[in-house]
Write an enzyme that holds these catalytic residues in place. Structure first.
Site, PDB file in Angstrom:
ATOM      1  N   GLU A 162      -5.244  -5.131  10.755  1.00 30.04           N
ATOM      2  CA  GLU A 162      -4.264  -4.252  10.933  1.00 30.04           C
ATOM      3  C   GLU A 162      -4.445  -3.511  12.176  1.00 30.04           C
ATOM      4  O   GLU A 162      -5.267  -2.462  12.116  1.00 30.04           O
ATOM      5  CB  GLU A 162      -4.288  -3.228   9.746  1.00 30.04           C
ATOM      6  CG  GLU A 162      -4.057  -3.768   8.398  1.00 30.04           C
ATOM      7  CD  GLU A 162      -3.510  -2.571   7.235  1.00 30.04           C
ATOM      8  OE1 GLU A 162      -2.517  -3.109   6.792  1.00 30.04           O
ATOM      9  OE2 GLU A 162      -3.997  -1.720   7.233  1.00 30.04           O
ATOM     10  N   SER A 171       3.492  -2.291  10.341  1.00 27.90           N
ATOM     11  CA  SER A 171       5.046  -2.152  10.551  1.00 27.90           C
ATOM     12  C   SER A 171       5.759  -3.714  10.176  1.00 27.90           C
ATOM     13  O   SER A 171       6.527  -4.068  10.617  1.00 27.90           O
ATOM     14  CB  SER A 171       5.193  -1.940  11.903  1.00 27.90           C
ATOM     15  OG  SER A 171       4.725  -0.581  12.087  1.00 27.90           O
ATOM     16  N   GLU A 222      -6.532   4.356   8.129  1.00 28.15           N
ATOM     17  CA  GLU A 222      -6.557   6.037   8.004  1.00 28.15           C
ATOM     18  C   GLU A 222      -7.761   6.546   7.212  1.00 28.15           C
ATOM     19  O   GLU A 222      -7.973   7.793   7.370  1.00 28.15           O
ATOM     20  CB  GLU A 222      -5.420   6.226   6.818  1.00 28.15           C
ATOM     21  CG  GLU A 222      -3.857   5.904   7.812  1.00 28.15           C
ATOM     22  CD  GLU A 222      -2.782   5.461   6.926  1.00 28.15           C
ATOM     23  OE1 GLU A 222      -2.653   5.522   5.565  1.00 28.15           O
ATOM     24  OE2 GLU A 222      -1.708   5.053   7.449  1.00 28.15           O
ATOM     25  N   HIS A 227      -9.397   1.154   5.187  1.00 30.75           N
ATOM     26  CA  HIS A 227      -8.038   1.222   5.691  1.00 30.75           C
ATOM     27  C   HIS A 227      -8.204   2.176   6.788  1.00 30.75           C
ATOM     28  O   HIS A 227      -8.980   3.115   7.015  1.00 30.75           O
ATOM     29  CB  HIS A 227      -6.902   1.851   4.781  1.00 30.75           C
ATOM     30  CG  HIS A 227      -5.718   1.885   5.172  1.00 30.75           C
ATOM     31  ND1 HIS A 227      -5.272   2.821   6.188  1.00 30.75           N
ATOM     32  CD2 HIS A 227      -4.668   0.982   4.928  1.00 30.75           C
ATOM     33  CE1 HIS A 227      -3.971   2.432   6.335  1.00 30.75           C
ATOM     34  NE2 HIS A 227      -3.730   1.378   5.858  1.00 30.75           N
ATOM     35  N   GLY A 268       2.833  -1.302   4.277  1.00 30.26           N
ATOM     36  CA  GLY A 268       2.803   0.287   4.165  1.00 30.26           C
ATOM     37  C   GLY A 268       4.105   0.719   3.687  1.00 30.26           C
ATOM     38  O   GLY A 268       4.768   0.457   2.624  1.00 30.26           O
ATOM     39  N   GLY A 274       2.416   2.110  10.593  1.00 23.47           N
ATOM     40  CA  GLY A 274       3.240   3.094  10.659  1.00 23.47           C
ATOM     41  C   GLY A 274       3.982   3.442  11.905  1.00 23.47           C
ATOM     42  O   GLY A 274       4.546   4.534  12.056  1.00 23.47           O
ATOM     43  N   ASN A 278       0.994  -1.119   0.079  1.00 22.36           N
ATOM     44  CA  ASN A 278      -0.082   0.058  -0.121  1.00 22.36           C
ATOM     45  C   ASN A 278       0.857   1.097   0.152  1.00 22.36           C
ATOM     46  O   ASN A 278       1.443   1.647   1.117  1.00 22.36           O
ATOM     47  CB  ASN A 278      -0.678  -0.013   1.028  1.00 22.36           C
ATOM     48  CG  ASN A 278      -1.587   1.306   1.332  1.00 22.36           C
ATOM     49  OD1 ASN A 278      -1.747   2.113   0.636  1.00 22.36           O
ATOM     50  ND2 ASN A 278      -2.071   1.478   2.689  1.00 22.36           N
ATOM     51  N   TRP A 279       1.053   1.908  -1.115  1.00 21.76           N
ATOM     52  CA  TRP A 279       1.920   3.158  -1.151  1.00 21.76           C
ATOM     53  C   TRP A 279       1.284   4.212  -0.754  1.00 21.76           C
ATOM     54  O   TRP A 279       1.866   5.341  -0.441  1.00 21.76           O
ATOM     55  CB  TRP A 279       2.160   3.188  -2.581  1.00 21.76           C
ATOM     56  CG  TRP A 279       3.017   2.186  -3.526  1.00 21.76           C
ATOM     57  CD1 TRP A 279       3.296   0.894  -2.999  1.00 21.76           C
ATOM     58  CD2 TRP A 279       3.314   2.370  -4.670  1.00 21.76           C
ATOM     59  NE1 TRP A 279       4.012   0.284  -3.891  1.00 21.76           N
ATOM     60  CE2 TRP A 279       3.960   1.006  -5.060  1.00 21.76           C
ATOM     61  CE3 TRP A 279       3.247   3.242  -5.777  1.00 21.76           C
ATOM     62  CZ2 TRP A 279       4.500   0.618  -6.390  1.00 21.76           C
ATOM     63  CZ3 TRP A 279       3.709   2.879  -7.092  1.00 21.76           C
ATOM     64  CH2 TRP A 279       4.411   1.543  -7.328  1.00 21.76           C
ATOM     65  N   LYS A 280       0.070   4.205  -0.093  1.00 22.24           N
ATOM     66  CA  LYS A 280      -0.597   5.415   0.442  1.00 22.24           C
ATOM     67  C   LYS A 280      -0.473   6.603  -0.377  1.00 22.24           C
ATOM     68  O   LYS A 280      -0.209   6.514  -1.397  1.00 22.24           O
ATOM     69  CB  LYS A 280       0.098   5.759   1.727  1.00 22.24           C
ATOM     70  CG  LYS A 280       0.041   4.469   2.799  1.00 22.24           C
ATOM     71  CD  LYS A 280       0.284   4.702   4.180  1.00 22.24           C
ATOM     72  CE  LYS A 280       0.466   3.372   5.018  1.00 22.24           C
ATOM     73  NZ  LYS A 280       0.246   3.580   6.247  1.00 22.24           N
TER      74      LYS A 280
END
Ligand code: PEP
Length: 255
Positions: A167, A213, A97, A95, A234, A173, A9-11
């Site tokens: 997650e 992570s 976020e 997700h 991530g 992160g 997941n490149w965000k």
């Protein structure tokens, strides 16, 4: 037999040059991997150029979000039909976020999952508890609610197109990974819950990825757990060598 998956997941990171370099490296270095499903989820503007680079390779493509309508006056939104049209295989939905920074509710997530499945795309459905929720002993009830509401109305034929990503929000992160035991406990809880709302066959076949992570140093230990079927990665997916190493180390897991 569940095919393990490692999905990046490149965000909201990379530019076109970085995306190109990253994918060029992965294409060259991972072309021989056939027993692990490999995926990348770039930001929307880079989906089409990345697709052109990975066409006819073993790397799959995912988006990081979608809206639940096929088309319409919804400025700024992107539909699963559009994502399918440009060659996406997956959409990450729910997700943390998006849940916690963009205010996505379980109902919105449910609508998005249904829309992705209706289009024939795979939904990577993320669930996870906040640190406070874990500390208050609410982890299972939070995950149960997210699963119950996120999968509401989804029929058995379509559930095969869902990948669940557990997650824990406190591990995303932050550099703090769940221990292999914590991951296994929750993955097993999720699989049992899927048995209760569908059946044992569905639960046995559904893939449950761990995210939070994940790095080259911890992937083997985490994925050695019987209910962990790979990872949603991530930060470590943004560096070609670390993402490749995660995939290579997955092969050395002690299952
Ligand atoms: C993620 O964004 O899904 C994720 C797991 O991030 P990280 O690996 O950076 O914790």
């Amino acid at each position: 037999m569940r095919t393990p998956a490692i999905i990046g997941n490149w965000k909201m990171f990379t530019n076109l040059k970085q995306a190109t370099e990253l994918v060029t490296f992965l294409k060259t270095n991972l072309s021989k991997i056939t027993d692990i499903e490999i995926g990348v989820c770039p930001p929307f503007p880079y989906l089409a150029p990345v697709k052109a680079m990975i066409d006819s390779t073993n790397i799959k493509l995912g988006a990081q979000n979608c809206y639940w309508k096929d088309e319409g006056a919804f400025t700024g939104e992107v539909s699963p039909a559009m994502l399918k049209d440009i060659g996406c295989d997956y959409i990450i939905i729910g997700h943390s976020e998006r849940r916690h920074q963009m205010g996505e509710t379980d109902t919105m997530i449910n609508n998005k999952i249904k829309a992705a499945l209706k289009t024939g795309l795979t939904a990577i459905f993320c669930v996870g508890e906040l640190l406070e929720e874990r500390q208050e002993g609410k982890t299972e009830s939070v995950i149960r609610r997210q699963l119950e509401e996120g999968l509401d109305g989804i029929i058995q034929d379509n559930i095969q197109k869902v990948i669940i990503a557990y997650e824990p929000v406190w591990a995303i992160g932050t550099g703090k990974t769940a221990t292999p035991q914590q991951a296994q406990e929750m993955h097993s809880f999720i699989r049992k819950f899927i048995t209760s709302i569908f059946n044992e066959i569905v639960a046995k076949n559904i893939r449950i990825l761990y995210g939070g992570s994940v790095k080259a140093e911890n992937i083997a230990e985490i994925s050695a757990q019987p209910d962990v079927d790979g990872a949603l990665v991530g930060s470590a997916s943004l560096k070609s060598d670390s993402f490749s190493q995660i995939i290579l180390n997955y092969k050395n897991k002690a299952k």
